[in-house]
Write an enzyme that holds these catalytic residues in place. Sequence first.
Site, PDB file in Angstrom:
ATOM      1  N   GLU A 198       0.819  -1.228   0.000  1.00  0.00           N
ATOM      2  CA  GLU A 198       0.000   0.000   0.000  1.00  0.00           C
ATOM      3  C   GLU A 198       0.849   1.274   0.000  1.00  0.00           C
ATOM      4  OE1 GLU A 198      -3.244   0.067   2.753  1.00  0.00           O
ATOM      5  OE2 GLU A 198      -4.234  -1.588   1.732  1.00  0.00           O
ATOM      6  N   GLU A 387      -5.362  -8.393  -0.403  1.00  0.00           N
ATOM      7  CA  GLU A 387      -6.220  -8.164   0.766  1.00  0.00           C
ATOM      8  C   GLU A 387      -7.628  -7.851   0.300  1.00  0.00           C
ATOM      9  OE1 GLU A 387      -5.052  -5.205   3.679  1.00  0.00           O
ATOM     10  OE2 GLU A 387      -2.936  -5.753   3.463  1.00  0.00           O
TER      11      GLU A 387
HETATM   12  C1  NOJ Z   1      -4.735  -2.505   4.542  1.00  0.00           C
HETATM   13  C2  NOJ Z   1      -3.482  -2.756   5.276  1.00  0.00           C
HETATM   14  O1  NOJ Z   1      -2.527  -3.320   4.437  1.00  0.00           O
HETATM   15  C3  NOJ Z   1      -3.672  -3.598   6.511  1.00  0.00           C
HETATM   16  O2  NOJ Z   1      -2.501  -3.534   7.237  1.00  0.00           O
HETATM   17  C4  NOJ Z   1      -4.887  -3.111   7.264  1.00  0.00           C
HETATM   18  O3  NOJ Z   1      -5.027  -3.722   8.500  1.00  0.00           O
HETATM   19  C5  NOJ Z   1      -6.112  -3.336   6.404  1.00  0.00           C
HETATM   20  N1  NOJ Z   1      -5.977  -2.586   5.192  1.00  0.00           N
HETATM   21  C6  NOJ Z   1      -7.423  -2.920   7.055  1.00  0.00           C
HETATM   22  O4  NOJ Z   1      -7.431  -1.556   7.254  1.00  0.00           O
END
Ligand code: NOJ
Length: 481
Positions: A198, A387
Site C-alpha cells: 500500500e 487483501e
Molecule cells: C490494509 C493494510 O494493508 C492492513 O494492514 C490493514 O489492516 C487493512 N488494510 C485494514 O485496514
Amino acid sequence: MDRRHFMKHGMAMGTAALATGGGTLAAARATAQTPLDQSFPKDFLWGTATAAYQIEGAVNEDGRGQTNWDVFSHTPGKVANGDTGDVACDSYHRYKEDIGLMRNLGIKAYRMSIAWSRIFPEGRGKPNPKGIDYYNRVIDALLEAGIQPNVTMFHWDLPQALPGGWQNRDTAKAFADYAGFMAGKLSDRVHRFMTVNELRCFTDLGHMVGIHAPGLKLAPALVNQVRHHGVLAHGLGVQAIRANAKAGTEVGIADNANIYVPAIETPEHIEAAKKAFRDDNAMFLTAVMEGRYIDSYLASAGANAPKVQAGDMAAIGSPLDFVALNIYTPTFVKADASDPRGYTPLPHLPQSPRMASPWLYVGPEAAYWGVRAVSELWKPKAIYISENGTSADDTLNKSGLVDDSDRIMYLRNYLGQFRRAAAEGYPLKGYFLWSLMDNFEWADGYGKRFGIHHVDFATQKRTPKLSALWYKELIRRNALV
Ligand code: NOJ
C-alpha cells in the site's frame, strides 16, 4: 418465495402455472435457465493475510530493532485507546497455533510480512541471525502444513534507525539491500514476493495526513518526494530480489490503488472509470506499471513534482510477474463532458453504506472494476487480491461465538464480483482474505476487528467466527457459497 411474491414481482412463472400444481411446476423448472455458475477457476489460490507489526508482538525479543510504529504507537494520542503492537496477537510465540487455524480453513497460501528490523535492527548493516531463524521456522512450519508462503517485504514497520525515514532517498536503497538479502535466504522455499504494501498509506497517511507513523504533515513537494522514494524502493527492491532469488521466483507489489467504478455500465462511463483510475494512481501504481510519471500528474504537481534521478524511472517500472491489489472500497465515477478530465468522481455521502470502519464504504463492484482496470490498462501476467475483508461490530453471543453475518454479507458480495472478473477471463489467480484473525489495526488499535478468527487479547484465545466457517466451505467447494 410465496405466491404473493411471485405476483408482485412478476417472475418467470405465471400465476396460472403456480395454481395447477406439481406437474406444471416440474415442466417450468425443466425449461428454466441453468442456475448461475458460482465456481472459481481450477487451482484458484485461496489464502488469508496478516502483517508482522499487526500480529507478532515480541517487539523487544531476539534482537529486533525499534521501528517507526513502535515510536508512533507509544506517542500519547496517536493510537486509539493507547494501544500498541507490543504484544498484538503474540504470533511470534504462537505461530504454530495460527498455522493450525489456517490448516483447518483449508487455505493453500498465506500472505505474511517480514519485520525488516528483525533482520537488520538498524535498517542496514549486520544481519541478526535470530530474526532470520524466526522466519525460517514460520516458513518451514507453513510448508509442512501444505501452505504456500507469500511474503511481503515491507508492511509499514520501518526501522527507526534509518535517518530521515522515507524522506531520505537512501531508505529506498536500504530497502532494496534488505529485500535482496531476504530473497536470497528464502527463495528456496518462497516462490512469490511482494515488495511493499500500500504505497499510498505509508507515504500519504504517514507524511501528509499524519495519522500513521511517523505522523507528519509535510508540504506538497516533500510529500511527492516521499512518494517517489516509496515507488523507488519498490523498483530497486524488484531488481534486488531478482538478482538474489532462485530463477522462477515471482515478484510483484501489493498496492491499494484507488478504484473507480462506473456509475452506469455503459461505454462512456466505463472509459471514464479507466481514465480516473490511471490519473488518480499516477504517482503510485501507474508509475510502477508505466515507468514514468504521466503528464497530467506532472502538470498538476508543477513545481512540487518529485526530484527524479537518472535511472529511477526505469527501476520503478521494472517488469513484474504479477500485480496484487488490496481492495476494500470504491469511488463511483461518471463521464462528464463539462469536466476537463472528462469525468467526475462522485463523493461518498454520510449516509452511504459502510462497514464498521468509517472509511470502509461498501461497494462490491470495486472488486470487479479494480481487476478489470489493471488488466485493461497494463495487461499484467497475473493478478492476486492481496487483501480484501472488513471490520465488523463483532460481539460474542451466549456461547462465546461471533455470528458475523455482516462480514459474510460483505465477503460474499465482493467475492461474487471477483468471480465475475475471473469468469470474464481477466487473469485473477488468487485471493488473500484480510485477515486471518483480529489484530492491531494501526491508528484504530484493537478497536477495529478485521479477523475471521476472534482474538481475545487478554487471553490470546483464538476462536473461529461464523465467517471462518463460511470461508472454509467456499474453499471446499471452490465456489461462492
Ligand atoms: C490494509 C493494510 O494493508 C492492513 O494492514 C490493514 O489492516 C487493512 N488494510 C485494514 O485496514
